[in-house]
Design a protein around this motif. Structure first.
Motif, PDB file in Angstrom:
ATOM      1  N   ILE A  37       0.837  -1.201   0.000  1.00 25.14           N
ATOM      2  CA  ILE A  37       0.000   0.000   0.000  1.00 25.14           C
ATOM      3  C   ILE A  37       0.873   1.253   0.000  1.00 25.14           C
ATOM      4  CG2 ILE A  37      -1.636   1.337   1.378  1.00 25.14           C
ATOM      5  CD1 ILE A  37      -2.787  -1.370   2.331  1.00 25.14           C
ATOM      6  N   ALA A  38       1.906   1.251   0.829  1.00 28.63           N
ATOM      7  CA  ALA A  38       2.815   2.394   0.895  1.00 28.63           C
ATOM      8  C   ALA A  38       3.485   2.639  -0.445  1.00 28.63           C
ATOM      9  CB  ALA A  38       3.861   2.156   1.981  1.00 28.63           C
ATOM     10  N   ASP A  39       3.838   1.571  -1.128  1.00 27.52           N
ATOM     11  CA  ASP A  39       4.456   1.681  -2.444  1.00 27.52           C
ATOM     12  C   ASP A  39       3.528   2.389  -3.420  1.00 27.52           C
ATOM     13  OD1 ASP A  39       6.740   0.867  -4.195  1.00 27.52           O
ATOM     14  OD2 ASP A  39       5.188  -0.280  -5.238  1.00 27.52           O
ATOM     15  N   GLU A  40       2.239   2.054  -3.367  1.00 28.83           N
ATOM     16  CA  GLU A  40       1.260   2.694  -4.243  1.00 28.83           C
ATOM     17  C   GLU A  40       1.101   4.179  -3.930  1.00 28.83           C
ATOM     18  OE1 GLU A  40      -0.419   1.443  -6.846  1.00 28.83           O
ATOM     19  OE2 GLU A  40       0.687  -0.452  -6.646  1.00 28.83           O
ATOM     20  N   LEU A  41       1.295   4.540  -2.668  1.00 22.45           N
ATOM     21  CA  LEU A  41       1.162   5.941  -2.258  1.00 22.45           C
ATOM     22  C   LEU A  41       2.391   6.779  -2.600  1.00 22.45           C
ATOM     23  CD1 LEU A  41      -0.406   5.457   1.307  1.00 22.45           C
ATOM     24  CD2 LEU A  41      -1.568   6.424  -0.699  1.00 22.45           C
ATOM     25  N   GLY A  42       3.477   6.128  -2.993  1.00 18.35           N
ATOM     26  CA  GLY A  42       4.724   6.850  -3.250  1.00 18.35           C
ATOM     27  C   GLY A  42       5.583   7.023  -2.022  1.00 18.35           C
ATOM     28  N   VAL A  43       5.203   6.353  -0.913  1.00 19.24           N
ATOM     29  CA  VAL A  43       6.018   6.398   0.300  1.00 19.24           C
ATOM     30  C   VAL A  43       7.399   5.834  -0.013  1.00 19.24           C
ATOM     31  CG1 VAL A  43       6.221   5.511   2.655  1.00 19.24           C
ATOM     32  CG2 VAL A  43       3.989   6.234   1.780  1.00 19.24           C
ATOM     33  N   ASN A  44       8.433   6.434   0.561  1.00 16.76           N
ATOM     34  CA  ASN A  44       9.798   6.100   0.152  1.00 16.76           C
ATOM     35  C   ASN A  44      10.381   4.864   0.816  1.00 16.76           C
ATOM     36  OD1 ASN A  44       9.448   9.292   0.390  1.00 16.76           O
ATOM     37  ND2 ASN A  44      10.659   8.849  -1.429  1.00 16.76           N
ATOM     38  N   GLY A  45       9.913   4.517   2.028  1.00 17.33           N
ATOM     39  CA  GLY A  45      10.594   3.415   2.704  1.00 17.33           C
ATOM     40  C   GLY A  45       9.711   2.636   3.657  1.00 17.33           C
ATOM     41  N   ALA A  46      10.031   1.350   3.806  1.00 17.19           N
ATOM     42  CA  ALA A  46       9.408   0.461   4.785  1.00 17.19           C
ATOM     43  C   ALA A  46      10.534  -0.097   5.644  1.00 17.19           C
ATOM     44  CB  ALA A  46       8.651  -0.673   4.094  1.00 17.19           C
ATOM     45  N   TYR A  47      10.557   0.280   6.915  1.00 16.48           N
ATOM     46  CA  TYR A  47      11.676  -0.055   7.800  1.00 16.48           C
ATOM     47  C   TYR A  47      11.151  -0.810   9.022  1.00 16.48           C
ATOM     48  CZ  TYR A  47      13.152   3.964   5.009  1.00 16.48           C
ATOM     49  OH  TYR A  47      13.373   4.840   3.986  1.00 16.48           O
ATOM     50  N   PRO A 345       3.945  17.063   1.506  1.00 13.74           N
ATOM     51  CA  PRO A 345       4.207  18.055   0.440  1.00 13.74           C
ATOM     52  C   PRO A 345       4.660  19.407   0.963  1.00 13.74           C
ATOM     53  CG  PRO A 345       2.190  16.831  -0.019  1.00 13.74           C
ATOM     54  CD  PRO A 345       2.599  16.478   1.387  1.00 13.74           C
ATOM     55  N   GLU A 346       4.250  19.759   2.200  1.00 16.37           N
ATOM     56  CA  GLU A 346       4.640  21.044   2.779  1.00 16.37           C
ATOM     57  C   GLU A 346       6.065  21.033   3.324  1.00 16.37           C
ATOM     58  OE1 GLU A 346       2.566  23.644   2.568  1.00 16.37           O
ATOM     59  OE2 GLU A 346       1.205  22.292   1.503  1.00 16.37           O
ATOM     60  N   LEU A 347       6.684  19.848   3.351  1.00 18.07           N
ATOM     61  CA  LEU A 347       8.034  19.718   3.910  1.00 18.07           C
ATOM     62  C   LEU A 347       9.086  19.425   2.845  1.00 18.07           C
ATOM     63  CD1 LEU A 347       7.090  17.531   7.012  1.00 18.07           C
ATOM     64  CD2 LEU A 347       7.503  20.001   6.982  1.00 18.07           C
ATOM     65  N   GLY A 348       8.680  19.448   1.572  1.00 19.57           N
ATOM     66  CA  GLY A 348       9.627  19.210   0.487  1.00 19.57           C
ATOM     67  C   GLY A 348       9.731  17.770   0.055  1.00 19.57           C
ATOM     68  N   TRP A 349       8.702  16.969   0.327  1.00 20.99           N
ATOM     69  CA  TRP A 349       8.700  15.546   0.022  1.00 20.99           C
ATOM     70  C   TRP A 349       8.826  15.275  -1.475  1.00 20.99           C
ATOM     71  CZ3 TRP A 349       3.761  12.531  -1.075  1.00 20.99           C
ATOM     72  CH2 TRP A 349       4.018  11.162  -1.221  1.00 20.99           C
ATOM     73  N   GLU A 350       9.630  14.283  -1.801  1.00 21.82           N
ATOM     74  CA  GLU A 350       9.779  13.788  -3.169  1.00 21.82           C
ATOM     75  C   GLU A 350       9.300  12.351  -3.207  1.00 21.82           C
ATOM     76  OE1 GLU A 350      13.858  14.304  -4.233  1.00 21.82           O
ATOM     77  OE2 GLU A 350      13.804  16.493  -4.010  1.00 21.82           O
ATOM     78  N   PRO A 351       8.103  12.068  -3.722  1.00 24.73           N
ATOM     79  CA  PRO A 351       7.585  10.696  -3.752  1.00 24.73           C
ATOM     80  C   PRO A 351       8.551   9.752  -4.455  1.00 24.73           C
ATOM     81  CG  PRO A 351       5.859  12.251  -4.349  1.00 24.73           C
ATOM     82  CD  PRO A 351       7.147  13.020  -4.316  1.00 24.73           C
ATOM     83  N   ALA A 352       8.528   8.496  -4.019  1.00 31.44           N
ATOM     84  CA  ALA A 352       9.430   7.493  -4.597  1.00 31.44           C
ATOM     85  C   ALA A 352       9.124   7.274  -6.071  1.00 31.44           C
ATOM     86  CB  ALA A 352       9.291   6.175  -3.836  1.00 31.44           C
ATOM     87  N   THR A 353      10.181   7.178  -6.848  1.00 30.38           N
ATOM     88  CA  THR A 353      10.058   6.860  -8.278  1.00 30.38           C
ATOM     89  C   THR A 353      11.105   5.825  -8.645  1.00 30.38           C
ATOM     90  OG1 THR A 353      11.555   8.669  -8.880  1.00 30.38           O
ATOM     91  CG2 THR A 353       9.188   9.134  -8.919  1.00 30.38           C
ATOM     92  N   ARG A 354      10.865   5.096  -9.695  1.00 30.49           N
ATOM     93  CA  ARG A 354      11.802   4.070 -10.133  1.00 30.49           C
ATOM     94  C   ARG A 354      13.104   4.691 -10.561  1.00 30.49           C
ATOM     95  NH1 ARG A 354      11.922  -1.192  -8.847  1.00 30.49           N
ATOM     96  NH2 ARG A 354      12.570  -2.544 -10.547  1.00 30.49           N
ATOM     97  N   GLY A 355      14.228   4.181 -10.035  1.00 28.66           N
ATOM     98  CA  GLY A 355      15.554   4.662 -10.412  1.00 28.66           C
ATOM     99  C   GLY A 355      15.948   5.910  -9.642  1.00 28.66           C
TER     100      GLY A 355
END
Length: 355
Positions: A37-47, A345-355
């Motif tokens: 689910i996080a991957d679909e949202l563009g979340v960057n990491g699962a730790y 988005p208000e903190l400068g977030w860059e959603p995860a993208t391939r590569g």
């Protein structure tokens, strides 16, 4: 803050009900589902936290592999693996294989580890013994030695000597050649993080050339806030990194418990806006007095304001949201969705993208 992910402690029940609810199997399956689910949202990491002899995640590589195999962009990692319990060469092989299989989507945090339920549990795993326990009761030197070996192995250094050619099977190497562990994943060592609870530990991480995972608590309790102490830790780490002359840019992470309240259903689950802790918590861990961060339960605008005033969050590139994994997938997915839509988005977030 360019990236954010979730950090799960992996708690489960030792006595699940007849359906397996809240047991280890459900906890692991839910972790995989939340990662998807996080991957679909563009979340960057699962730790994931790693603890032994306790009902929490303890063997992270299979879990990380399952998430990596069923996602596209999210990085998978740990926060942290206790090196006292590890065979450093075996861990290097597993991490390299995971790095290759995931297309370099790993962020493996390691450290000396935190207190465990077992008394020197690493001895039960075959490491240390009575003599070492007298010299190194908390296993700090043991962990440091293993970490150095792990890094050297991951970087491709020779770890064993080739047998006489006629004794080899298969016959591949010149006799006496120094052999690395395999597989080797070039650059995997740049995706290793050291969990630091002190300034000195952070500076050591910089000298060793690994990323910094600032701990969920810190021990420099001088009256400053957790964010201020961590910001100083991060500044010292970066100064030491520059002095060491490494030729790449490291990453830094901090973690915070954050619950954005967007509507009434969120308030029913997490409490009304403003019901979080107003101050950092002080506690004792491993015979040391430490600072734990406060829990933010508030509207997105208030959370944005609080995080912008948190010097460590703004100094780090990655923010890990500590989540209540036993609350279930739907609740934790809601936390991530609210944060992704209304806060990040208000903190400068860059959603995860391939590569």
């Amino acid at each position: 803050m360019k990236r954010f992910g979730f950090l799960s402690f992996g708690h489960y029940s030792l006595k699940p009900d007849k359906t397996g609810k809240y047991g280890a199997q459900e906890a692991l399956n839910q972790a995989v589902e939340l990662g998807q689910i996080a991957d679909e949202l563009g979340v960057n990491g699962a730790y994931f936290r790693v603890h032994h002899f306790a009902p929490q995640y303890s063997s992270p590589i299979p879990l990380l592999s399952a998430i990596a195999a069923t996602t596209n962009t999210i990085e998978v990692g740990t926060g942290v693996i206790d090196m006292r319990y590890e065979n450093p060469l075996g861990l290097a092989e597993e991490v390299a294989a995971l790095d290759l299989l995931s297309d370099q989507r790993i962020a493996i945090g390691v450290s000396r580890g935190s207190p465990e339920t077992a008394l020197r549990g690493w001895e039960a795993f075959g490491y240390g013994g009575p003599e070492l326990a007298r010299e190194d009761p908390k296993g700090a030197a043991l962990a440091a030695e293993k970490f150095d070996t792990f890094l050297a192995a991951l970087r491709g250094d020779g770890m064993a000597t080739a047998a006489p050619f006629e004794q080899q099977y298969p016959q591949m190497f010149r006799s006496g050649t120094q052999l690395p562990v395999l597989p080797h994943s070039p650059g995997a060592d740049r995706r290793i993080w050291w969990g630091a609870a002190t300034h000195a530990s952070a500076e050591l991480a910089a000298r060793k050339g690994v990323n910094l995972m600032s701990s969920t608590l810190v021990f420099e309790t001088n009256g400053s806030s957790l964010g201020d102490v961590q910001a100083e830790q991060i500044a010292r780490y970066r100064r030491e990194w520059e002095k060491a002359g490494h030729d790449w840019e490291p990453r830094v992470s901090v973690s915070r418990p954050i619950f954005p309240i967007v509507d009434g259903s969120d308030a029913q689950i997490f409490g009304p806006a403003g019901s979080g802790e107003s101050h950092d918590s002080i506690g004792v861990l491993d015979d040391q007095r430490g600072i734990f961060g406060r829990t933010l339960v508030d509207t997105p605008d208030k959370i944005v304001e609080a995080l912008k005033n948190d010097k460590a969050v703004m100094a780090a590139d990655t923010l890990m949201l500590t989540i209540p994994n036993q609350a279930g997938v739907a609740v934790n997915a809601r936390i991530l969705e609210n944060f992704a839509q209304h806060v990040a988005p208000e903190l400068g977030w860059e959603p995860a993208t391939r590569g």
